[in-house]
Design an enzyme around this catalytic site. Structure first.
Site, mmCIF file in Angstrom:
data_model
loop_
_atom_site.group_PDB
_atom_site.id
_atom_site.type_symbol
_atom_site.label_atom_id
_atom_site.label_comp_id
_atom_site.label_asym_id
_atom_site.label_seq_id
_atom_site.Cartn_x
_atom_site.Cartn_y
_atom_site.Cartn_z
ATOM 1 N N GLY B 52 0.805 -1.226 0.000
ATOM 2 C CA GLY B 52 0.000 0.000 0.000
ATOM 3 C C GLY B 52 0.830 1.264 0.000
ATOM 4 O O GLY B 52 0.297 2.353 -0.085
ATOM 5 N N CYS B 53 2.143 1.124 0.087
ATOM 6 C CA CYS B 53 2.988 2.315 0.022
ATOM 7 C C CYS B 53 3.401 2.547 -1.428
ATOM 8 O O CYS B 53 3.821 1.609 -2.100
ATOM 9 C CB CYS B 53 4.254 2.115 0.841
ATOM 10 S SG CYS B 53 3.945 2.135 2.604
ATOM 11 N N THR B 54 3.291 3.772 -1.887
ATOM 12 C CA THR B 54 3.763 4.060 -3.246
ATOM 13 C C THR B 54 5.282 3.993 -3.272
ATOM 14 O O THR B 54 5.888 3.571 -4.243
ATOM 15 C CB THR B 54 3.282 5.437 -3.730
ATOM 16 O OG1 THR B 54 3.563 6.401 -2.723
ATOM 17 C CG2 THR B 54 1.805 5.433 -4.039
ATOM 18 N N SER B 55 5.910 4.420 -2.167
ATOM 19 C CA SER B 55 7.354 4.242 -2.048
ATOM 20 C C SER B 55 7.579 2.880 -1.383
ATOM 21 O O SER B 55 6.646 2.285 -0.875
ATOM 22 C CB SER B 55 7.948 5.320 -1.148
ATOM 23 O OG SER B 55 7.370 6.562 -1.426
#
Lengths: 395, 140
Positions: B52-55
């Site tokens: 769920g983290c874009t990074s």
């Protein structure tokens, strides 16, 4: 000097540099949309009272405007869709699906010209072929021709201008070579119409997808050009209201193009606004747009080049509109977040083009993309704030 | 009486309140991130990645003498600062302290004002992972 046409920039100090995602809308487009909703809102092609007739007339006038704008030969070659993504899905399922063994795409496609093919069960070397590009992102014409030779029953679907890098593909040449092998070509024109003239007859293209919202028009609307000779072979994408000439409980008889391809109530205001956007572009004239934007692009390119450790992924000759970059020691995401806090809007990430990013070994880039409303001051603000962002990130 | 977590949050809120300029908050985040010991390349494994983290964010939990020690890293400087803040809040506590904590209380940090909606989802996933680690340790 063009900001005056756009209400977005009145009392708004935002430096908008994300036009490849969507453009701002000129006042004339907003007025056309509002006029439809406030003066003659009615459904098209159904009722026969005064405003309904006017709505139908304006809608069909929009079709003629687009036809002339891209130099199509016939009104029925213009089909309104929700946008480029729907146009690509449309042709994938209604024309290509059971007809062609192989689809050939370029390395620079965004997901809209990749995912629909995967949904048909095509993956690399299993019904999907990708034309190589070199480190300068140039289209490998020799590889393309080799793929055409190896795959006689092929369909070609190529972007005109890459959304992630602004790189222009040589589509006229691509179409010419594909036709030598009897292969039809679809061009994804999402990033083109806003920057330069598209002439479908000159290109001799078979299918061309167009976007309204990336061309100063409303969102949720686009169009597709289908060369007349293919119309009989394209199946209806969806059916229902407005597509039929006669229905009984036993069978339905569809109308001819374009109506059989435009099921349900269309985005009427969007289509009317789209036509107004095209008139706006006509008013500005492409020659002037090209000269003006090239000046800004060149300036931006030079200014960015002077920043230490910057890597630009495109050159200023073969590209238009968008410029992608990274700075060593700073992630594009962080650069973008900080620029946003300084009121400069750019896009950062993979730009819905993960395969080319992976191929280049990138997690993403920062992308600056231009519209006619941008000026040198915008670029100065970008550079000034980018330097500040890098100072924060690099310490 | 406020819990240890509440005390830590109050400290961070106080630190953040020193900054009038939003950019200074980012400088603080970046500095906080730089002070966080990086994970080794071997530790950056799929199992520690937060969904769920874009990074990219990795979070490792170790149970030492009944207390959970978190270590983490990110490939982006600002997010690494967020990881450092979250670790500062939750590390070196008993599983019960974390399980009992109502994560809605983190709202006082005002992080939603300084991070993008996509990164807020990532932050939420990071906190959920911490809760899961704590719940597993608590029930063991």
């Amino acid at each position: 000097m063009y900001k005056k046409y756009f209400e977005y920039f009145h009392d708004n100090k935002n430096i908008y540099l994300d036009s490849a995602s969507t453009t701002q809308k000129p006042k004339v487009v907003l007025e056309a949309v509002q006029e439809y909703y406030t003066k003659y809102c009615a459904n098209t092609h159904r009722s026969n009272f005064g405003n309904a007739n006017r709505a139908t007339t304006e809608f069909e006038n929009a079709r003629s405007t687009l036809k002339s704008f891209i130099n199509a030969a016939h009104d029925e070659e213009i089909i309104f869709t929700k946008g480029v993504t729907e146009s690509l899905n449309f042709i994938a399922s209604s024309f290509v699906k059971d007809r062609f063994d192989t689809v050939i795409i370029s390395s620079l496609e965004h997901h809209s010209n990749i995912v629909p093919w995967h949904m048909q069960g095509r993956s690399l070397h299993q019904g999907l072929e990708v034309v190589n590009c070199d480190e300068n992102l140039s289209f490998d014409m020799e590889h393309f021709e080799q793929l055409l030779q190896e795959n006689p029953n092929a369909f070609v679907s190529i972007t005109h201008v890459s959304n992630a890098f602004g790189r222009i593909n040589p589509v006229k040449n691509i179409i010419h070579i594909a036709h030598k092998y009897g292969v039809p070509v679809m061009i994804d024109g999402a990033q083109s119409l806003v920057h330069f003239n598209v002439d479908v007859q000159d290109l001799d293209v078979d299918f061309y997808a167009l976007s309204s919202h990336k061309s100063y028009g409303p969102t949720g609307v686009g169009a597709m050009y289908i060369k007349k000779e293919h119309l009989k072979d394209v199946k209806a994408y969806q059916t229902g209201g407005a597509t039929i000439s006669d229905v009984s409980y036993d069978r339905s008889i569809l109308l001819d193009s374009p109506f059989k391809f435009e099921a349900g109530t269309q985005n009427i205001a969007g289509v009317i606004g789209f036509a107004q956007a095209l008139k706006f572009i006509q008013m500005l004239e492409y020659d002037r747009i090209i000269d003006y934007e090239a000046g800004i692009y060149e300036y931006m390119y030079e200014q960015l080049s002077e920043i230490e450790d910057i890597q630009l992924y495109t050159d200023s000759i073969n590209c238009i509109g968008s410029l992608s970059f990274n700075v060593k020691g700073a992630m594009a995401d962080d650069v973008g977040v900080l620029l946003d806090k300084m009121n400069v809007s750019i896009r950062y990430g993979h730009h819905c083009a993960q395969p080319i990013m992976k191929k280049l070994g990138l997690q993403g880039t920062a992308r600056v993309s231009l519209g006619i409303y941008n000026d040198l001051h915008d670029i100065d603000m970008l550079i000034k704030n980018l330097k500040r962002a890098l100072q924060i990130l690099k310490g | 009486m406020s819990s240890e977590i509440e005390t830590r949050i109050e400290e961070i809120v106080e630190e953040l309140s020193f900054f009038d300029d939003e950019l200074e908050k980012y400088e603080y985040l970046v500095d906080t991130g730089k002070a966080l010991s990086p994970l080794s390349e071997d530790e950056k494994q799929e199992q520690y990645l937060i969904q769920g983290c874009t990074s990219q964010v990795w979070l490792i939990c170790e149970n030492t003498d009944g207390k959970l020690i978190f270590r983490g890293d990110s490939n982006t400087v600002i997010v690494k600062g967020l990881v450092a803040l979250i670790i500062k809040i939750f590390s070196d506590l008993t599983p019960k302290e974390i399980v009992d904590f109502d994560t809605d209380r983190l709202g006082v940090l005002g992080l939603s004002e300084i991070i993008t909606p996509n990164r807020q989802n990532g932050l939420k996933s990071m906190i959920e992972r911490i809760k899961t680690y704590a719940q597993e340790a608590y029930h063991d």
